[in-house]
Scaffold this motif. Structure first.
Motif, PDB file in Angstrom:
ATOM      1  N   MET A 164      31.622-100.729 -12.832  1.00  0.00           N
ATOM      2  CA  MET A 164      30.262-100.182 -12.638  1.00  0.00           C
ATOM      3  C   MET A 164      29.545-100.173 -13.985  1.00  0.00           C
ATOM      4  SD  MET A 164      29.774 -99.601  -9.458  1.00  0.00           S
ATOM      5  CE  MET A 164      30.782-100.966  -8.886  1.00  0.00           C
ATOM      6  N   ASP A 165      29.494-101.363 -14.602  1.00  0.00           N
ATOM      7  CA  ASP A 165      28.982-101.445 -15.973  1.00  0.00           C
ATOM      8  C   ASP A 165      27.461-101.592 -16.030  1.00  0.00           C
ATOM      9  OD1 ASP A 165      28.945-103.957 -14.925  1.00  0.00           O
ATOM     10  OD2 ASP A 165      30.383-104.826 -16.333  1.00  0.00           O
ATOM     11  N   GLN A 166      26.795-101.437 -14.891  1.00  0.00           N
ATOM     12  CA  GLN A 166      25.324-101.463 -14.932  1.00  0.00           C
ATOM     13  C   GLN A 166      24.762-100.231 -15.653  1.00  0.00           C
ATOM     14  OE1 GLN A 166      27.249-101.053 -12.186  1.00  0.00           O
ATOM     15  NE2 GLN A 166      26.114-100.361 -10.397  1.00  0.00           N
ATOM     16  N   PHE A 167      25.561 -99.149 -15.718  1.00  0.00           N
ATOM     17  CA  PHE A 167      25.110 -97.946 -16.420  1.00  0.00           C
ATOM     18  C   PHE A 167      25.847 -97.831 -17.752  1.00  0.00           C
ATOM     19  CE2 PHE A 167      24.605 -97.002 -11.895  1.00  0.00           C
ATOM     20  CZ  PHE A 167      23.269 -96.610 -11.868  1.00  0.00           C
ATOM     21  N   PRO A 168      25.113 -97.668 -18.846  1.00  0.00           N
ATOM     22  CA  PRO A 168      25.801 -97.475 -20.132  1.00  0.00           C
ATOM     23  C   PRO A 168      26.458 -96.095 -20.200  1.00  0.00           C
ATOM     24  CG  PRO A 168      23.396 -97.602 -20.439  1.00  0.00           C
ATOM     25  CD  PRO A 168      23.662 -97.692 -18.973  1.00  0.00           C
ATOM     26  N   GLU A 227      18.907 -91.594 -19.752  1.00  0.00           N
ATOM     27  CA  GLU A 227      19.234 -90.204 -20.077  1.00  0.00           C
ATOM     28  C   GLU A 227      20.698 -89.895 -19.775  1.00  0.00           C
ATOM     29  OE1 GLU A 227      18.826 -87.705 -21.997  1.00  0.00           O
ATOM     30  OE2 GLU A 227      16.734 -87.392 -21.365  1.00  0.00           O
ATOM     31  N   ARG A 228      21.325 -89.087 -20.681  1.00  0.00           N
ATOM     32  CA  ARG A 228      22.689 -88.634 -20.410  1.00  0.00           C
ATOM     33  C   ARG A 228      22.708 -87.801 -19.135  1.00  0.00           C
ATOM     34  NH1 ARG A 228      24.430 -84.839 -24.055  1.00  0.00           N
ATOM     35  NH2 ARG A 228      22.422 -84.773 -25.096  1.00  0.00           N
ATOM     36  N   LEU A 229      23.802 -87.929 -18.391  1.00  0.00           N
ATOM     37  CA  LEU A 229      23.854 -87.329 -17.062  1.00  0.00           C
ATOM     38  C   LEU A 229      23.641 -85.819 -17.066  1.00  0.00           C
ATOM     39  CD1 LEU A 229      24.302 -88.312 -14.148  1.00  0.00           C
ATOM     40  CD2 LEU A 229      26.674 -87.565 -14.383  1.00  0.00           C
ATOM     41  N   SER A 230      24.243 -85.109 -18.031  1.00  0.00           N
ATOM     42  CA  SER A 230      24.120 -83.643 -18.020  1.00  0.00           C
ATOM     43  C   SER A 230      22.659 -83.249 -18.238  1.00  0.00           C
ATOM     44  CB  SER A 230      25.030 -83.008 -19.081  1.00  0.00           C
ATOM     45  OG  SER A 230      24.725 -83.517 -20.357  1.00  0.00           O
ATOM     46  N   LEU A 231      21.973 -83.998 -19.106  1.00  0.00           N
ATOM     47  CA  LEU A 231      20.560 -83.708 -19.351  1.00  0.00           C
ATOM     48  C   LEU A 231      19.710 -84.075 -18.146  1.00  0.00           C
ATOM     49  CD1 LEU A 231      20.755 -82.960 -22.431  1.00  0.00           C
ATOM     50  CD2 LEU A 231      18.642 -84.283 -22.612  1.00  0.00           C
ATOM     51  N   LEU A 232      20.060 -85.194 -17.529  1.00  0.00           N
ATOM     52  CA  LEU A 232      19.312 -85.599 -16.337  1.00  0.00           C
ATOM     53  C   LEU A 232      19.455 -84.525 -15.252  1.00  0.00           C
ATOM     54  CD1 LEU A 232      17.662 -87.682 -14.781  1.00  0.00           C
ATOM     55  CD2 LEU A 232      19.800 -88.820 -14.151  1.00  0.00           C
ATOM     56  N   ALA A 233      20.683 -84.017 -15.100  1.00  0.00           N
ATOM     57  CA  ALA A 233      20.909 -82.968 -14.088  1.00  0.00           C
ATOM     58  C   ALA A 233      20.058 -81.742 -14.405  1.00  0.00           C
ATOM     59  CB  ALA A 233      22.389 -82.602 -14.037  1.00  0.00           C
ATOM     60  N   ALA A 234      19.972 -81.392 -15.686  1.00  0.00           N
ATOM     61  CA  ALA A 234      19.163 -80.237 -16.080  1.00  0.00           C
ATOM     62  C   ALA A 234      17.687 -80.508 -15.796  1.00  0.00           C
ATOM     63  CB  ALA A 234      19.376 -79.939 -17.559  1.00  0.00           C
ATOM     64  N   PRO A 263      18.378 -79.733   1.551  1.00  0.00           N
ATOM     65  CA  PRO A 263      18.280 -81.195   1.470  1.00  0.00           C
ATOM     66  C   PRO A 263      18.494 -81.673   0.026  1.00  0.00           C
ATOM     67  CG  PRO A 263      16.164 -80.207   2.113  1.00  0.00           C
ATOM     68  CD  PRO A 263      17.142 -79.093   1.952  1.00  0.00           C
ATOM     69  N   VAL A 264      18.914 -82.894  -0.115  1.00  0.00           N
ATOM     70  CA  VAL A 264      19.209 -83.454  -1.432  1.00  0.00           C
ATOM     71  C   VAL A 264      17.902 -83.826  -2.143  1.00  0.00           C
ATOM     72  CG1 VAL A 264      19.444 -85.850  -0.614  1.00  0.00           C
ATOM     73  CG2 VAL A 264      20.753 -85.092  -2.611  1.00  0.00           C
ATOM     74  N   THR A 265      17.908 -83.695  -3.471  1.00  0.00           N
ATOM     75  CA  THR A 265      16.765 -84.126  -4.277  1.00  0.00           C
ATOM     76  C   THR A 265      16.936 -85.614  -4.600  1.00  0.00           C
ATOM     77  OG1 THR A 265      16.757 -81.939  -5.275  1.00  0.00           O
ATOM     78  CG2 THR A 265      15.537 -83.656  -6.445  1.00  0.00           C
ATOM     79  N   GLU A 266      15.808 -86.339  -4.632  1.00  0.00           N
ATOM     80  CA  GLU A 266      15.869 -87.759  -5.000  1.00  0.00           C
ATOM     81  C   GLU A 266      14.902 -88.015  -6.145  1.00  0.00           C
ATOM     82  OE1 GLU A 266      16.215 -90.597  -1.476  1.00  0.00           O
ATOM     83  OE2 GLU A 266      15.179 -88.868  -0.624  1.00  0.00           O
ATOM     84  N   VAL A 267      15.378 -88.706  -7.166  1.00  0.00           N
ATOM     85  CA  VAL A 267      14.483 -89.025  -8.283  1.00  0.00           C
ATOM     86  C   VAL A 267      14.589 -90.508  -8.652  1.00  0.00           C
ATOM     87  CG1 VAL A 267      14.453 -86.722  -9.321  1.00  0.00           C
ATOM     88  CG2 VAL A 267      16.246 -88.319  -9.991  1.00  0.00           C
ATOM     89  N   LEU A 268      13.468 -91.026  -9.134  1.00  0.00           N
ATOM     90  CA  LEU A 268      13.400 -92.380  -9.670  1.00  0.00           C
ATOM     91  C   LEU A 268      13.228 -92.199 -11.168  1.00  0.00           C
ATOM     92  CD1 LEU A 268      13.101 -95.432  -8.868  1.00  0.00           C
ATOM     93  CD2 LEU A 268      10.646 -95.038  -8.879  1.00  0.00           C
ATOM     94  N   VAL A 269      14.158 -92.759 -11.947  1.00  0.00           N
ATOM     95  CA  VAL A 269      14.133 -92.464 -13.391  1.00  0.00           C
ATOM     96  C   VAL A 269      14.104 -93.725 -14.237  1.00  0.00           C
ATOM     97  CG1 VAL A 269      15.254 -90.225 -13.214  1.00  0.00           C
ATOM     98  CG2 VAL A 269      16.669 -92.264 -13.393  1.00  0.00           C
TER      99      VAL A 269
END
Ligand SMILES: *Cc1c(COP(=O)(O)O)cnc(C)c1O
Length: 415
Positions: free
Chosen positions: A15-19, A30-37, A409-415
């Protein structure tokens, strides 16, 4: 003594499409923890714009210049994503009146929108005529409704015929053409339908063939495209007007499960090149169209859910997460799978960890079906960590029973 030949254990495609940065997955830069925040709550889906752009560019580079790319928005109808895709591709394929509204709101050009689906209600057909989009006709019944709407509104009813072909797509995860099907009109009944289209004065524009979905075998896709082309050419002899569009379907798959590898676009590009050259003389007014859903968006998206509890049951580690089957039915194995297999899953904020443990990630629902990762080798995770399901940009939120058990319901974002 003969040693048994060691058999390679099938693994997930990388799954190397994400660094990865500082031990964390990077989504949308964005780093995942920051994106989650930033999103403010888990669980969520995030789709990476850069990966969408890259995927469209790869397809444009691999396929001949004249071939039009359509996005089949049922794969992911999030309005922000549809608007983004509308700016990148040549057309949007919708499958309901509701999707048609989203596509038009998103700024899609009505001239390049097409509407397919087996149970179009009268109101939806009237909506399509009023919007001046192309209707892929799937039954004799639809014609009369379209003709009446065209007469009432004083605008042409643009139609193509969705053909249920006389062949099946080999190696397809889900067959949607060939044999007895609710989709399209059987090839042998198409000449009579074309005659009726002529009598009713509908604006005939072409054919639509969709043999199946989630195919990872380039040769099978090429074979279906060749057969679709031949069939369309035979049927074109009965058409009341020259073809303007020949939609050859899609079905391009992405690797979900261990042992699956990414589709090779090169042979598909060469095959379409050959068909496009034939079309130049045999169907001189027609554009070839390829319609894709998951191939555009699937690999660009992740589902992110937080570990709420870590439990040990008879030696097995369970990571109980704040979302599961209710948001991501497909990853739980309950969206058309015969034998459940694991999607690629990781712990997205623990990638710097060398250690691995065998763990089972489950959702919060009171059913054993709510499973995201069954005994996978994962970085050790604890309460608060972020479990990531890859290949989640298609058939996620909109294809899941979100009301089941009454979670948010789940949140959806385009980043
Ligand atoms: C579902 C569907 C698609 C999209 O399929 P993918 O596997 O997501 O590419 C395209 N065309 C039609 C007619 C469909 O029903």
């Amino acid at each position: 003594m003969n040693e048994p030949i060691p058999r390679a254990v099938p693994v997930h495609a990388p799954m190397d499409q994400f660094p990865v940065r500082d031990g964390e997955l990077v989504v949308g830069g964005e780093r995942l923890s920051l994106l989650a925040a930033r999103v403010g709550a888990t669980p969520f889906y995030a789709v990476d714009r850069g990966l969408l752009r890259r995927r469209v560019a790869e397809l444009r580079a691999a396929l001949p210049a004249g071939v039009k790319l359509h996005y089949a928005m049922k794969a992911n109808p999030m309005p922000a994503l549809v608007a983004f895709m509308a700016g990148l591709v040549d057309g949007i394929d919708v499958a309901s009146g509701g999707e048609l509204k989203v596509a038009l709101d998103a700024g899609a050009d009505a001239a390049e929108v097409s509407f397919a689906g087996p149970g179009k209600r009268d109101a939806e057909l009237r909506q399509a005529v009023a919007a001046r989009v192309l209707v892929n006709v799937e039954s004799e019944r639809e014609l009369a409704v379209l003709a009446a709407a065209a007469a009432e509104f004083g605008v042409p009813a643009r139609v193509a015929v969705r053909v249920n072909p006389d062949f099946e797509l080999k190696g397809s995860g889900m067959r949607m053409g060939g044999g007895a099907k609710q989709f399209g009109v059987d090839a042998d009944r198409v000449p009579a339908l074309l005659a009726r289209i002529g009598e009713l004065g509908l604006a005939f524009e072409g054919f639509h063939l969709f043999a199946g979905s989630q195919n990872l075998r380039a040769e099978a896709i090429c074979e279906a495209q060749r057969q679709s082309y031949e069939l369309a050419l035979r049927l074109a002899a009965h058409a009341p007007a020259p073809l303007r569009f020949l939609n050859l379907g899609g079905g391009f798959g992405i690797p979900y499960f261990p042992g699956e590898t990414r589709l090779d676009l090169a042979p598909i590009g060469a095959n379409l090149q050959a068909l496009a050259e034939r079309a130049r003389t045999e169907l001189p007014e027609a554009s070839l169209v390829i319609e894709l859903g998951r191939y555009f968006v699937g690999e660009a998206g992740v589902y992110v859910t937080r570990v709420v509890d870590r439990k040990l049951s008879r030696g097995q580690v369970f990571l109980v997460c704040d979302g599961g089957l209710n948001h991501h039915l497909a990853a739980s194995g309950n969206f058309g799978q015969v034998v459940r297999k694991n999607y690629p899953v990781t712990v997205g904020n623990r990638l710097g960890d060398e250690a691995r443990e065998t763990a089972t990630a489950v959702g919060p629902l009171c059913t054993p079906l709510d499973l995201l990762a069954d005994r996978m080798s994962l970085p050790p995770a604890d309460v608060g960590d972020l479990v990531v399901v890859f290949q989640s940009g298609a058939y996620g939120a909109s294809a899941s029973p979100q009301a089941f058990l009454g979670h948010a319901p789940v949140t959806e974002v385009l980043v």
